[in-house]
Design a protein around this motif. Structure first.
Motif, short mmCIF file in Angstrom:
data_model
loop_
_atom_site.label_atom_id
_atom_site.label_comp_id
_atom_site.label_asym_id
_atom_site.label_seq_id
_atom_site.Cartn_x
_atom_site.Cartn_y
_atom_site.Cartn_z
N THR A 240 0.83 -1.21 0.00
CA THR A 240 0.00 0.00 0.00
C THR A 240 0.86 1.25 0.00
N GLU A 241 1.90 1.27 0.81
CA GLU A 241 2.80 2.43 0.85
C GLU A 241 3.49 2.64 -0.49
N LEU A 242 4.01 1.57 -1.07
CA LEU A 242 4.67 1.67 -2.38
C LEU A 242 3.69 2.12 -3.46
N LEU A 243 2.49 1.60 -3.39
CA LEU A 243 1.47 1.96 -4.37
C LEU A 243 1.12 3.44 -4.26
N LEU A 244 0.94 3.93 -3.05
CA LEU A 244 0.62 5.35 -2.86
C LEU A 244 1.74 6.26 -3.34
N GLN A 245 2.97 5.84 -3.13
CA GLN A 245 4.11 6.64 -3.58
C GLN A 245 4.22 6.68 -5.10
N ASN A 246 3.69 5.67 -5.77
CA ASN A 246 3.85 5.55 -7.22
C ASN A 246 2.55 5.57 -8.01
N GLN A 247 1.45 5.94 -7.38
CA GLN A 247 0.16 5.89 -8.06
C GLN A 247 0.11 6.80 -9.28
N HIS A 248 0.89 7.88 -9.29
CA HIS A 248 0.91 8.78 -10.44
C HIS A 248 1.39 8.07 -11.71
N ILE A 249 2.27 7.09 -11.55
CA ILE A 249 2.77 6.33 -12.69
C ILE A 249 1.64 5.54 -13.33
N ILE A 250 0.87 4.88 -12.50
CA ILE A 250 -0.26 4.08 -13.01
C ILE A 250 -1.23 4.99 -13.74
N TYR A 251 -1.52 6.11 -13.15
CA TYR A 251 -2.47 7.05 -13.75
C TYR A 251 -1.97 7.52 -15.12
N LYS A 252 -0.70 7.89 -15.21
CA LYS A 252 -0.15 8.37 -16.49
C LYS A 252 -0.24 7.31 -17.57
N VAL A 253 0.12 6.10 -17.22
CA VAL A 253 0.08 5.02 -18.20
C VAL A 253 -1.36 4.76 -18.64
N CYS A 254 -2.27 4.69 -17.70
CA CYS A 254 -3.68 4.44 -18.03
C CYS A 254 -4.25 5.57 -18.87
N LEU A 255 -3.84 6.79 -18.59
CA LEU A 255 -4.30 7.95 -19.34
C LEU A 255 -3.96 7.84 -20.82
N MET A 256 -2.81 7.28 -21.13
CA MET A 256 -2.37 7.16 -22.52
C MET A 256 -3.08 6.04 -23.28
N TYR A 257 -3.70 5.13 -22.57
CA TYR A 257 -4.35 4.00 -23.22
C TYR A 257 -5.87 3.99 -23.08
#
Length: 161
Positions: free
Chosen positions: A11-28
């Motif tokens: 959960t901590e790692l996910l919260l620190q990196n959630q912006h990455i997931i969002y950016k990738v999803c945004l492009m697809y």
């Protein structure tokens, strides 16, 4: 490590990196609902495979790989690839964002690229080095350099610069 500790760490790692997931999803994704669905599916896939993460690369590198694979797999599952350009109004950017028009144009152009080119340019736009991109994509630095050069040229042509 106990299940509770594992969940907390994830959960901590996910919260620190959630912006990455969002950016990738945004492009697809095509719209807000697609972004939300891809985001949720990516988090699920990350959790499902978290026990296999061996720290041989950074967590963010592994996360990129899982997120990109999830989004590309989702594209493959879809029968029709008709894309409606995403408007930034659909993404809830701040109203006072001076770069909104430029970002809207960039995202529209990137969405016109094929799925592999999108993968490379998303990583490059996120300021990953050629070596990091090569590690995430599973290729070598020279292939990354050549591909990114071609993609940038394609984007320039598409934008009439």
């Amino acid at each position: 490590m106990t299940d509770t500790n594992k969940e907390k760490e994830f959960t901590e790692l996910l919260l620190q990196n959630q912006h990455i997931i969002y950016k990738v999803c945004l492009m697809y994704a095509q719209d807000k609902e697609d972004i939300a669905d891809l985001y949720q599916e990516t988090v699920y896939n990350l959790w499902k495979s978290y026990t296999t993460f061996e720290n041989r690369s950074s967590f963010s590198t592994w996360l990129y790989r899982v997120a990109l694979n999830t989004c590309i797999s989702d594209l493959r599952r879809r029968k029709h690839h008709e894309y409606v350009p995403l408007q930034l109004a659909d993404i809830d950017l701040p109203d006072n964002d001076p770069q909104a028009e430029m970002l809207n144009t960039l995202y529209s152009l990137v969405r016109c690229l094929n799925k592999l080119d999108r993968m490379y340019i998303v990583l490059w736009l996120d300021e990953k080095t050629y070596d990091e991109i090569a590690e995430i994509v599973g290729t070598n630095r020279n292939q990354v350099a050549v591909r990114l050069h071609r993609i940038k040229e394609k984007l320039k042509t598409m934008s009439n610069l």
